[in-house]
Design a protein around this motif. Structure first.
Motif, PDB file in Angstrom:
ATOM      1  N   THR A  34       0.801  -1.255  -0.007  1.00 28.30           N
ATOM      2  CA  THR A  34       0.038   0.102   0.030  1.00 28.30           C
ATOM      3  C   THR A  34       0.978   1.185   0.042  1.00 28.30           C
ATOM      4  O   THR A  34       1.623   1.500   0.812  1.00 28.30           O
ATOM      5  CB  THR A  34      -0.799  -0.063   1.387  1.00 28.30           C
ATOM      6  OG1 THR A  34      -1.708  -1.164   1.015  1.00 28.30           O
ATOM      7  CG2 THR A  34      -1.791   1.237   1.211  1.00 28.30           C
ATOM      8  N   ARG A  37      -2.892   5.284   2.137  1.00 21.79           N
ATOM      9  CA  ARG A  37      -4.312   4.932   2.380  1.00 21.79           C
ATOM     10  C   ARG A  37      -5.241   6.234   2.542  1.00 21.79           C
ATOM     11  O   ARG A  37      -4.682   7.544   2.774  1.00 21.79           O
ATOM     12  CB  ARG A  37      -4.443   4.390   3.805  1.00 21.79           C
ATOM     13  CG  ARG A  37      -4.069   3.170   3.810  1.00 21.79           C
ATOM     14  CD  ARG A  37      -4.233   2.338   5.572  1.00 21.79           C
ATOM     15  NE  ARG A  37      -3.364   1.476   5.483  1.00 21.79           N
ATOM     16  CZ  ARG A  37      -3.443   0.146   4.863  1.00 21.79           C
ATOM     17  NH1 ARG A  37      -4.606  -0.024   4.174  1.00 21.79           N
ATOM     18  NH2 ARG A  37      -2.593  -0.638   5.085  1.00 21.79           N
ATOM     19  N   HIS A  38      -6.251   5.848   2.055  1.00 19.85           N
ATOM     20  CA  HIS A  38      -7.491   6.893   2.119  1.00 19.85           C
ATOM     21  C   HIS A  38      -7.450   7.819   3.213  1.00 19.85           C
ATOM     22  O   HIS A  38      -7.478   7.035   4.446  1.00 19.85           O
ATOM     23  CB  HIS A  38      -9.010   6.416   1.806  1.00 19.85           C
ATOM     24  CG  HIS A  38     -10.034   7.227   1.665  1.00 19.85           C
ATOM     25  ND1 HIS A  38     -11.196   6.851   1.693  1.00 19.85           N
ATOM     26  CD2 HIS A  38     -10.153   8.469   1.647  1.00 19.85           C
ATOM     27  CE1 HIS A  38     -12.238   7.721   1.523  1.00 19.85           C
ATOM     28  NE2 HIS A  38     -11.519   8.885   1.581  1.00 19.85           N
ATOM     29  N   THR A  90      -7.052   5.178  -1.364  1.00 20.97           N
ATOM     30  CA  THR A  90      -5.856   4.236  -1.222  1.00 20.97           C
ATOM     31  C   THR A  90      -5.371   3.876  -2.500  1.00 20.97           C
ATOM     32  O   THR A  90      -6.058   3.713  -3.431  1.00 20.97           O
ATOM     33  CB  THR A  90      -6.442   3.097  -0.415  1.00 20.97           C
ATOM     34  OG1 THR A  90      -7.073   3.404   0.632  1.00 20.97           O
ATOM     35  CG2 THR A  90      -5.424   1.979   0.109  1.00 20.97           C
TER      36      THR A  90
END
Ligand code: CMP
Length: 222
Positions: A34, A37-38, A90
């Protein structure tokens, strides 16, 4: 693909790339990582050198809506750099990924030295708004099988690879992701996809969807 052959950069003079390389930091990620992230606070934007990412938003129940798949030469993370707000989505590496990351101050320096880049980024943003408008329009005017047919044709256009069986969509998509892309439930997408398969419009090859009868699918998408 190298950056100077990627769509956004192919049209830019060579000196842009050299300036970008001098201002940015190369950041490498592995498949599944990732990137952010949002809701995270972030001040870098990323140009993709190689590999692809997915841009998603998730519900509290863990349901995922896929907003976009981006590849070499494309940019992500620009919204937080422009408006200083938290990340709007994200971003996850779908493949091993190499990026050039540019901090806000370096980005401002880039724009000061090569103002044309701002015009290119405006074109990128315009395209994204158009895509979002189309998504809203499709939700308002098409039923679920119509949206699904249209989305499959779009994906084949963007990520398609011609094969003797038909146009293979070169993405591994779960039914949940596909459902998220057409704003429908997984059950409903499952049912309509099964119908398209029975009718021979769509098939599956090595886990990828294949459009076998594009014209018939296009009629269903009207
Ligand atoms: P940012 O908000 O900084 O972080 C999430 C990023 O996802 C965002 O910047 C954009 O780069 C990207 N993004 C958000 N929405 C979309 C969309 N609809 N299509 C393509 N990319 C998007």
């Amino acid at each position: 693909m190298t950056l100077d052959r990627a769509p956004l950069f192919a049209a830019l003079p060579r000196r842009h790339l050299e300036l970008l390389a001098s201002l940015a930091r190369r950041r490498v990620f592995q498949r599944g990582d990732t990137i952010f992230r949002h809701g995270d606070i972030g001040s870098s934007l990323y140009f993709i050198e190689s590999g692809r990412v997915k841009v998603v938003v998730t519900s509290e129940q863990g349901e995922e809506v896929l907003l976009a798949v981006l590849g070499p030469g494309e940019v992500f993370g620009e919204l937080s750099v422009f408006d200083g707000m938290p990340r709007s989505a994200t971003v996850i590496a779908l493949e091993d990924l190499t990026t050039l990351a540019l901090e806000r101050s370096a980005f401002q320096e880039y724009i000061r030295r090569e103002p044309d880049i701002a015009l290119h980024l405006l074109a990128v943003l315009s395209r994204r708004i158009r895509t979002s408008d189309t998504m809203i329009e499709d939700c308002a005017f098409y039923d679920v099988p119509g949206r699904l047919a249209k989305k499959l044709l779009d994906l084949a256009e963007q990520h398609g690879k011609p094969t003797p069986e038909g146009m293979e969509i070169n993405l591994r998509l779960t039914q949940r992701e596909l459902a998220g892309m057409v704003a429908a439930s997984r059950e409903s997408v499952n049912k309509h996809l099964a119908y398209f398969k029975v009718k021979g419009l769509v098939g599956v090859h090595r886990g990828h969807l294949v459009i076998r009868k594009a014209e018939e699918l296009a009629r269903r998408a009207r």
